[in-house]
Motif scaffolding. Sequence first.
Motif, PDB file in Angstrom:
ATOM      1  N   GLY A 100      43.546  42.932  42.968  1.00  0.00           N
ATOM      2  CA  GLY A 100      41.858  43.252  40.983  1.00  0.00           C
ATOM      3  C   GLY A 100      41.354  42.149  41.087  1.00  0.00           C
ATOM      4  N   ASN A 101      40.800  41.927  40.345  1.00  0.00           N
ATOM      5  CA  ASN A 101      39.785  41.442  39.242  1.00  0.00           C
ATOM      6  C   ASN A 101      40.858  39.703  39.582  1.00  0.00           C
ATOM      7  N   GLU A 103      40.306  37.013  37.756  1.00  0.00           N
ATOM      8  CA  GLU A 103      40.907  36.215  36.167  1.00  0.00           C
ATOM      9  C   GLU A 103      42.156  37.389  35.223  1.00  0.00           C
ATOM     10  N   GLU A 104      42.310  38.440  36.358  1.00  0.00           N
ATOM     11  CA  GLU A 104      43.864  39.240  35.919  1.00  0.00           C
ATOM     12  C   GLU A 104      44.842  38.069  36.692  1.00  0.00           C
ATOM     13  N   CYS A 105      44.452  37.906  38.047  1.00  0.00           N
ATOM     14  CA  CYS A 105      45.633  38.447  39.031  1.00  0.00           C
ATOM     15  C   CYS A 105      46.417  36.335  39.155  1.00  0.00           C
TER      16      CYS A 105
END
Length: 257
Positions: A100-101, A103-105
Amino acid sequence: MVKNKKILIVGLANKYSIAAGIAESLYENGAKLGFSIQNERFEKFINEFSKNYDSDFTQICDLSNDIEIKDLIKKAVDKWGKIDGIVHSVGFAPADQLSGNIEECISREGFQIAHDISSYSFSGVIKEAYPHMSNNSSIITLTYIGSQQATPNYNVMGMAKASLEASVRYFSSTLGEKGVRVNSISAGPIKTLAASGIKGFKSMLNKHGANTPLARNITAREVGNTATFLLSDMSSGITGQTIYVDGGYNIQSMDFD
Ligand SMILES: NC(=O)c1ccc[n+]([C@@H]2O[C@H](COP(=O)([O-])OP(=O)(O)OC[C@H]3O[C@@H](n4cnc5c(N)ncnc54)[C@H](O)[C@@H]3O)[C@@H](O)[C@H]2O)c1
């Protein structure tokens, strides 16, 4: 090319490991090999594997542990005296960091683990080993173009590989006068245990293979042949470099019709 050179290979997990392709090429070119594995889980494999390569040196070493790194180098020195070459073929990030991106993980813990195992471990091994390296010795590590170009899902591993490539430059700049060369190989994607942890790896592999100047993916053995060159005196003028073994992928700009 590497006849009778004593070379320690760190990072064998199974027959698909890039380190296995490196071992094959080094052995065929006359090297004397020793192996380090992460833990007991890989013992059965390494016992078989090392028999095929006439090796009588295997040591368990979890690279997150300084005492185990010290012990690994001590055992190699007890066995061989001087070490002529080291292959560091190790990488790890928790699975949730590779999906995933960013900034999310991304998390502090994920960042720390990825950098500790995938980058610091190289410094840790060199720090212990350099006083015991022979004159005209060579150390290599494995990196990926995700250090230079934002690559989907590679995320924190890209940051760790950038740190690893910087380490190659720093160590090469001071170890050169001590007779030790330090380089990295930036390999194209190869299906291995570590690579399978990256979300969408199969698609990455297919797209890469279809979009290199050589119009195919590369093999672990091709990486191994370049490793043999870098560990041999044939590359005596080369240090501090990242050598791409990726079918030429890195030289291209964007793809359009
Ligand atoms: N496969 C690819 O597409 C690819 C491409 C470019 C670079 N690389 C790099 O090649 C190197 C080898 O990876 P591979 O693809 O052969 O996968 P692999 O899974 O066969 O090898 C990774 C190795 O790292 C070891 N390791 C992980 N954590 C460790 C720890 N705490 N202590 C000791 N050892 C530890 C594992 O035991 C394993 O042997 C890695 O640095 C990887 O990032 C791989």
